[in-house]
Design an enzyme around this catalytic site. Sequence first.
Site, short mmCIF file in Angstrom:
data_model
loop_
_atom_site.label_atom_id
_atom_site.label_comp_id
_atom_site.label_asym_id
_atom_site.label_seq_id
_atom_site.Cartn_x
_atom_site.Cartn_y
_atom_site.Cartn_z
N THR A 28 94.41 -13.49 -82.25
CA THR A 28 95.82 -13.20 -82.58
C THR A 28 96.75 -14.34 -82.16
O THR A 28 97.76 -14.59 -82.82
CB THR A 28 96.31 -11.88 -81.95
OG1 THR A 28 96.10 -11.94 -80.54
CG2 THR A 28 95.58 -10.68 -82.51
N PHE A 35 93.06 -5.90 -86.27
CA PHE A 35 92.94 -4.88 -87.31
C PHE A 35 93.91 -3.73 -87.13
O PHE A 35 94.25 -3.05 -88.08
CB PHE A 35 91.50 -4.38 -87.37
CG PHE A 35 90.58 -5.47 -87.80
CD1 PHE A 35 90.61 -5.95 -89.09
CD2 PHE A 35 89.71 -6.06 -86.90
CE1 PHE A 35 89.80 -6.99 -89.48
CE2 PHE A 35 88.90 -7.11 -87.28
CZ PHE A 35 88.94 -7.57 -88.57
N ARG A 36 94.34 -3.52 -85.87
CA ARG A 36 95.20 -2.38 -85.64
C ARG A 36 96.67 -2.77 -85.79
O ARG A 36 97.54 -1.89 -85.76
CB ARG A 36 94.93 -1.83 -84.24
CG ARG A 36 93.48 -1.52 -84.07
CD ARG A 36 93.15 -1.37 -82.60
NE ARG A 36 92.76 0.01 -82.35
CZ ARG A 36 92.96 0.65 -81.21
NH1 ARG A 36 93.56 0.06 -80.22
NH2 ARG A 36 92.54 1.87 -81.06
N GLN A 101 82.66 -10.70 -82.82
CA GLN A 101 82.83 -9.83 -83.99
C GLN A 101 83.71 -10.52 -85.01
O GLN A 101 83.93 -10.00 -86.09
CB GLN A 101 83.49 -8.52 -83.56
CG GLN A 101 82.69 -7.72 -82.57
CD GLN A 101 83.53 -6.61 -81.95
OE1 GLN A 101 83.64 -5.52 -82.50
NE2 GLN A 101 84.15 -6.88 -80.82
N VAL A 103 85.08 -13.17 -87.78
CA VAL A 103 84.45 -13.86 -88.91
C VAL A 103 85.18 -15.16 -89.23
O VAL A 103 84.89 -15.83 -90.22
CB VAL A 103 84.41 -12.94 -90.17
CG1 VAL A 103 83.56 -11.70 -89.90
CG2 VAL A 103 85.82 -12.52 -90.62
N HIS A 119 79.37 -10.30 -87.11
CA HIS A 119 79.89 -9.75 -88.36
C HIS A 119 79.94 -10.80 -89.47
O HIS A 119 80.63 -10.63 -90.46
CB HIS A 119 81.27 -9.12 -88.14
CG HIS A 119 81.23 -7.86 -87.32
ND1 HIS A 119 82.33 -7.29 -86.74
CD2 HIS A 119 80.19 -7.05 -86.98
CE1 HIS A 119 81.97 -6.19 -86.08
NE2 HIS A 119 80.68 -6.04 -86.21
N CYS A 127 76.45 -14.12 -103.35
CA CYS A 127 76.49 -13.11 -104.42
C CYS A 127 76.13 -11.75 -103.82
O CYS A 127 75.17 -11.63 -103.06
CB CYS A 127 75.49 -13.50 -105.50
SG CYS A 127 75.29 -12.23 -106.77
N SER A 187 88.86 -3.76 -79.07
CA SER A 187 89.13 -2.36 -78.72
C SER A 187 87.83 -1.62 -78.45
O SER A 187 87.87 -0.47 -78.01
CB SER A 187 89.91 -1.69 -79.85
OG SER A 187 89.15 -1.71 -81.04
#
Length: 242
Positions: A28, A35-36, A101, A103, A119, A127, A187
Amino acid sequence: MNANARQVATYLQKSKCTVILTGAGMSTESGIPDFRSENGLWHGRDPMTIATPEALETDYETFFNFYLARLEALDEASPHKGHQILAKWEENGFTHHVATQNVDGFHRQAGQQHISELHGSIQAIRCHDCNMKASDEKFRSKGACSACGGRLRPDIVLFGEMLPQQEWERSIEMISEAELVLVIGTSLQVAPVSQLPNLTPGQKVWINQEAPEREEWFDLTIQGKAGEILTEIDQMLSQPES
Ligand code: NAD
Ligand code: ZN
C-alpha cells in the site's frame, strides 16, 4: 525508541532461519490499494465475484477490465523502502525466504532472491485454456491465445484455484524450519496461506496497520505501516543496544 522494534531486531540477530510472509499491506505504501480498501479499483464491486475462473469464463469483459486496471496501476508504482530493506536483510544474511501473497512482483524488483510467489505473478500472462504463455502486450490489447484462440489471463491464483505446488511446498518447508517468522501486511483471512504462521516452531511477529484479530497466535505484534516499522527495525540492527 520502540521497544518492540528493538525486540524484533534482537530476534533477527539471533535467528539462524528467518522467513517473511507478506500480504497486500506490504504494497500500500507503493500506492497499490489492499483488498479491503475503499479505494477505486474495484468500482464498488466485490472482487470475490470477479477474481474467479467462473467470472473469467462467463464475463470476460469484467474480468479483463479489472486486471487491466491492476496492471496499469502497477505501471505507475514501484517497490518502496520496506521492500528494499527486506532485500538488503536477505543479502546480509538476516533473512532466508520471502513467501508472498502479492502478485505485483515488488519483492523481486527490489532484488529479493529467495521468494515464493504463492498467488502467482500478474505480469506473467497465459492462456486460461491451454496454459501457453503470452505477452503482456497481447493481454492488454485483449488478444486471444495464438495456439488455441483461448482467453488470456494473468498467471495468478484466482479464488477456487490451487496454489502453485512448488512455491507452496517450499514455503511450508522454510516456515517449518524457521526460528523466526515475520508476518507483514496481511489480514490472514485467506486460506491456505493464513495457516502458514502456525507451522513454525519459531517465534512469530505480526506487523500490520490494523489491530490484528488473531493476536494470540503471535509472540509479538507491532501496529503501524510496514515501511516505517521496517525502517525502524533496520536502524536498530545497525545500532548498538543503548
Ligand atoms: P488484505 O487486504 O486482506 O489485508 C491487508 C492487511 O494489510 C490489512 O489488515 C491492513 O490493515 C494491512 N495494511 C494496509 N496497509 C498497510 C501498511 N502500510 N503496513 C502494514 N499493514 C498494512 O490482503 P491480504 O491479506 O494480502 O489478502 C490475502 C489474499 O487475498 C491476497 O493476496 C489475494 O490473493 C486475495 N484476494 C484477492 C482479491 C482479488 O481481487 N484478486 C481480493 C481479495 C483478496
Ligand atoms: Zn491457448
